[in-house]
Design a protein around this motif. Structure first.
Motif, PDB file in Angstrom:
ATOM      1  N   GLU A 189      16.967  15.362  70.370  1.00  0.00           N
ATOM      2  CA  GLU A 189      18.346  15.105  69.954  1.00  0.00           C
ATOM      3  C   GLU A 189      18.489  15.212  68.442  1.00  0.00           C
ATOM      4  OE1 GLU A 189      19.218  11.296  71.586  1.00  0.00           O
ATOM      5  OE2 GLU A 189      19.756  12.073  73.570  1.00  0.00           O
ATOM      6  N   ASN A 190      17.487  14.753  67.705  1.00  0.00           N
ATOM      7  CA  ASN A 190      17.535  14.871  66.240  1.00  0.00           C
ATOM      8  C   ASN A 190      17.569  16.331  65.814  1.00  0.00           C
ATOM      9  OD1 ASN A 190      17.494  12.098  65.897  1.00  0.00           O
ATOM     10  ND2 ASN A 190      15.269  11.988  65.690  1.00  0.00           N
ATOM     11  N   VAL A 191      16.820  17.179  66.510  1.00  0.00           N
ATOM     12  CA  VAL A 191      16.831  18.612  66.198  1.00  0.00           C
ATOM     13  C   VAL A 191      18.224  19.192  66.444  1.00  0.00           C
ATOM     14  CG1 VAL A 191      15.917  20.859  66.892  1.00  0.00           C
ATOM     15  CG2 VAL A 191      14.374  18.919  66.644  1.00  0.00           C
ATOM     16  N   LEU A 192      18.835  18.826  67.579  1.00  0.00           N
ATOM     17  CA  LEU A 192      20.172  19.331  67.899  1.00  0.00           C
ATOM     18  C   LEU A 192      21.202  18.871  66.871  1.00  0.00           C
ATOM     19  CD1 LEU A 192      22.194  20.725  69.840  1.00  0.00           C
ATOM     20  CD2 LEU A 192      22.337  18.565  71.078  1.00  0.00           C
ATOM     21  N   LEU A 193      21.183  17.587  66.534  1.00  0.00           N
ATOM     22  CA  LEU A 193      22.169  17.051  65.594  1.00  0.00           C
ATOM     23  C   LEU A 193      21.984  17.648  64.204  1.00  0.00           C
ATOM     24  CD1 LEU A 193      22.180  13.299  66.721  1.00  0.00           C
ATOM     25  CD2 LEU A 193      23.913  15.031  67.169  1.00  0.00           C
ATOM     26  N   ALA A 194      20.733  17.869  63.793  1.00  0.00           N
ATOM     27  CA  ALA A 194      20.482  18.482  62.482  1.00  0.00           C
ATOM     28  C   ALA A 194      21.049  19.894  62.439  1.00  0.00           C
ATOM     29  CB  ALA A 194      18.980  18.499  62.201  1.00  0.00           C
ATOM     30  N   GLY A 195      20.908  20.637  63.541  1.00  0.00           N
ATOM     31  CA  GLY A 195      21.450  21.991  63.574  1.00  0.00           C
ATOM     32  C   GLY A 195      22.966  22.020  63.657  1.00  0.00           C
ATOM     33  N   LYS A 196      23.564  21.069  64.371  1.00  0.00           N
ATOM     34  CA  LYS A 196      25.025  21.042  64.510  1.00  0.00           C
ATOM     35  C   LYS A 196      25.722  20.860  63.167  1.00  0.00           C
ATOM     36  CE  LYS A 196      27.353  19.024  67.660  1.00  0.00           C
ATOM     37  NZ  LYS A 196      27.930  18.011  68.557  1.00  0.00           N
ATOM     38  N   LYS A 197      25.074  20.139  62.248  1.00  0.00           N
ATOM     39  CA  LYS A 197      25.680  19.925  60.925  1.00  0.00           C
ATOM     40  C   LYS A 197      25.851  21.235  60.168  1.00  0.00           C
ATOM     41  CE  LYS A 197      23.751  15.270  60.386  1.00  0.00           C
ATOM     42  NZ  LYS A 197      22.791  14.440  59.620  1.00  0.00           N
ATOM     43  N   ASN A 198      25.005  22.215  60.483  1.00  0.00           N
ATOM     44  CA  ASN A 198      25.044  23.485  59.754  1.00  0.00           C
ATOM     45  C   ASN A 198      25.823  24.569  60.488  1.00  0.00           C
ATOM     46  OD1 ASN A 198      23.330  22.443  57.717  1.00  0.00           O
ATOM     47  ND2 ASN A 198      21.522  22.896  58.963  1.00  0.00           N
TER      48      ASN A 198
END
Length: 667
Positions: A205-214
């Motif tokens: 989930e952290n990987v997904l959320l980090a990518g969504k910000k960009n």
């Protein structure tokens, strides 16, 4: 339960086609608040049991029949996120865990709920979409596995295609363009794409959320948070276990979760400037995807234009390749979206005829799990040898030892011409040899077990204390002896730290591998088996329904030639009914032709708008070139222009006269 599941699987194997078709499901969102306020009419009807979608033309006459389409599954506005996930994504994820490749992608007009289907909302949990639910399902299956001999390595990456540029959403510089490469073993891949090893749902989930910000998003008249790029979240699951014959097996499955940007028309979205440029690129890539689908479906087409777009190149294996694929076609229910909804249904109807040939990926050459296992085995072997005191000294240290012994020379009489050595020098030399020198000390320490290292450390501490208390030693001898003891203590301390570092490195690598838990609850296992059996039975029912539908059509066709009539009046009535039925089909075909003509005309106008916009851009660039670059320089630049067919970019490279380097520009 296992026997029932096995029987169902065997039955399905008999009726399934090989190769298998792309599975297509349709999901219709509910009416929006604005649509309700504007008193819009719902023109879509969905039968969830048969997977049939009916679309009415709001501007057609009363005699015009509604258009019907049948898909593998259909979900109406009351269907929940969990229902959609279990029916569409869960079977694909189970296949990926077995070593297949799988792709799930959402397609549709902008504002129809594609991102809601794929990602959803984090709170409340009921609104989470396919991607976050996939995380939970993957690790639940791994943790609930009863086979403790099987280990898993899970990796995740996240990219977007923005204006035909591939970007790494997990990179420190997400706006940096990446290149597409092709390899006979790996297929099409993205060079230098960031990939993270994850071992829990929280890390994924952290990987997904980090990518969504960009990710690139923007507001249009149809969607406040419209996706301006296609995104692909990829999960690679590698597994290693023992086969029935005791040999080691290695499998790797890749799951692509694709959220496509929505097709849109400028007249409805009100896009201008950058938004219009984004919409142009989005529509072109989706048009390329449609051309690929058409080429795959048409048997006469020998060439499939995968290279027309970055999107189609990345999805090349998902469309007609080695992948199990599910397409979720999202649509809106309102009357003013009739043309777009009809286009989406036709698009999806063509896609369900694409045939893939999925197979288990066994012993892949680029598997990272093999590297992890080799490194873990190497570290284990080193630690075991160190613990047992059988660790061989490195060749470099043995060479240093030999060099030191050569420099020291013989222990006995000195050769002629050598300086005389007094008692103090001889004693110091013997002390140094007794200590063994720094190279020999390190060699001896490496050959000790952990227990011997601890004993050696205590002995050296005691020896150091004795030397410090000795009264019959001169200060020079005391310092020399203390120095030798400290060198050995340093060697012992260094060796202990090295072993601790290796143990920590081994633990870190082992933690990255996820292994099933043998003591998982049996109730959970039975529930999973029951769930799989239920899902397989549902698939069997759907396949039976499809076969029954084909049989009904054949029976209806054959009945036309086998009917017998008692008298002329009965024959006339029967033929009148047939004529009425055929007339209805004729009217439906005429309506279909009109709709297709209108759709083609709309697409033609959109393409003409794109051509006009690109023409304006070309004129602006030409004006800049004519105004600021001399004519003689232009010829030199054109001579050094070259296009890279892989990336589709032009580059200019020519040597500078005043410097010793090449200048290159890409555009």
């Amino acid at each position: 339960l296992k026997a029932a599941a096995g029987a169902v699987a065997n039955a399905l194997a008999l009726v399934r086609k090989d190769p298998e078709c792309v599975k297509v499901v349709v999901r219709c969102r509910p009416m929006s608040r604005k649509e309700r306020e504007d008193n819009r009419e719902r023109i879509v009807d969905i039968d969830k049991n048969t997977g049939q979608v009916t679309l009415r033309n709001p501007e057609g006459d009363q005699n015009e029949p509604p258009k019907g389409f049948t898909f593998d599954m259909a979900f109406d506005w009351e269907s929940g996120q969990d229902e959609v996930f279990r029916a569409t994504a869960q079977p694909i994820i189970d296949s990926v865990l077995q070593g297949y490749n799988g792709t799930i992608f959402a397609y549709g007009q902008t504002g129809t709920g594609k991102t809601h289907t794929m990602e959803g909302q984090w709170e409340p949990p009921d609104l989470r979409g396919i991607i976050p639910r996939s995380f939970c399902h993957i690790f639940e299956n791994i943790h609930d596995s009863q086979d403790t001999t099987t280990s898993f390595l899970v990796r995740a990456s996240f990219l977007e295609i923005y204006n035909e540029e591939v970007r790494d959403l997990l990179s420190k510089d997400p706006k940096n363009k990446l290149e597409l490469k092709e390899d006979p073993d790996r297929g099409v891949y993205v060079k230098d794409l960031t990939s993270y090893v994850v071992k829990s749902v929280a890390e994924m989930e952290n990987v997904l959320l980090a990518g969504k910000k960009n990710r690139s998003v923007g507001a249009t008249l149809m969607n406040q948070d419209s996706s301006r790029s296609h995104s692909i979240f990829s999960i690679v699951i590698e597994s290693s276990g023992l086969a029935a014959d005791g040999s080691q097996t290695l499998r790797a499955g890749k799951l692509n979760l694709v959220d496509l940007a929505g097709s849109e028309r400028q007249s409805k979205t009100g896009a201008t400037g950058d938004r219009l440029k984004e919409a142009t690129k989005i529509n072109l890539s989706l048009s390329a995807l449609g051309n690929v689908i058409s080429a795959l479906v048409e048997s006469k087409s020998a060439h499939v234009p995968y290279r027309d777009s970055k999107l189609t190149r990345l999805l090349q294996d998902s469309l007609g390749g080695n992948t199990k694929t599910v397409m979720v076609a999202n649509m809106g229910p309102a009357d003013y979206n009739y043309d777009e909804s009809l286009s989406t249904l036709r698009y999806a109807n063509r896609a369900k005829n694409i045939k893939n040939k999925p197979k288990i990926n066994e012993d892949p050459k680029d598997a990272m799990l093999r590297e992890f296992q080799d490194e873990i085995n190497r570290l284990k072997s080193m630690l075991e040898q160190q613990n047992a005191g059988t660790m061989p000294a490195p060749a470099e240290e043995e060479q240093e030892d030999e060099e030191e012994e050569e420099e020291e020379g013989p222990d006995e009489a000195d050769g002629p011409g050598s300086p005389a050595t007094g008692p103090d020098q001889r004693k110091g030399k013997k002390t140094s040899k007794a200590a063994g020198g720094p190279g020999k000390a390190a060699k001896q320490v490496k050959a000790m077990s952990d227990k011997q290292l601890e004993e050696q450390r205590r002995k050296l501490e005691a020896q150091e204390a004795e030397i410090a208390k000795a009264e019959n030693m001169r200060e020079e001898e005391r310092q020399r002896a203390l120095e030798e003891v400290r060198k050995r203590e340093e060697a012992v301390t260094k060796e202990r730290r090295e072993r601790e570092r290796l143990a920590a490195q081994l633990k870190a690598m082992q933690e990255k591998l996820v292994v099933g838990q043998a003591d998982a609850e049996k109730a959970r296992e039975k529930a999973l088996e029951l769930e799989r059996a239920q899902r397989e039975l549902e698939e069997q029912e759907a396949e039976k329904e499809r076969i029954s539908s084909q049989l009904r059509e054949k029976e209806e066709f054959s009945a036309n030639f086998e009917e017998k009539y008692a008298n002329i009046q009965e024959e006339a009535q029967a033929k009148a009914r047939k004529l009425k039925k055929l007339w209805g089909k004729y009217e439906q075909a005429r309506s279909e032709v009109k709709d297709l003509q209108r759709e083609f005309q709309a697409e033609k106008e959109d393409l003409l708008d794109i051509i006009r916009e690109q023409g304006k851009q070309i004129k602006i660039l030409s004006l800049v070139v004519d105004s600021f670059i001399p004519e003689e320089e232009r010829g030199s630049i054109e001579q050094h222009c070259a296009m890279d067919p892989a990336s589709g970019e032009w580059s200019v490279a020519f040597p500078r006269i005043t410097a010793n380097y090449n200048s290159s520009f890409s555009f």
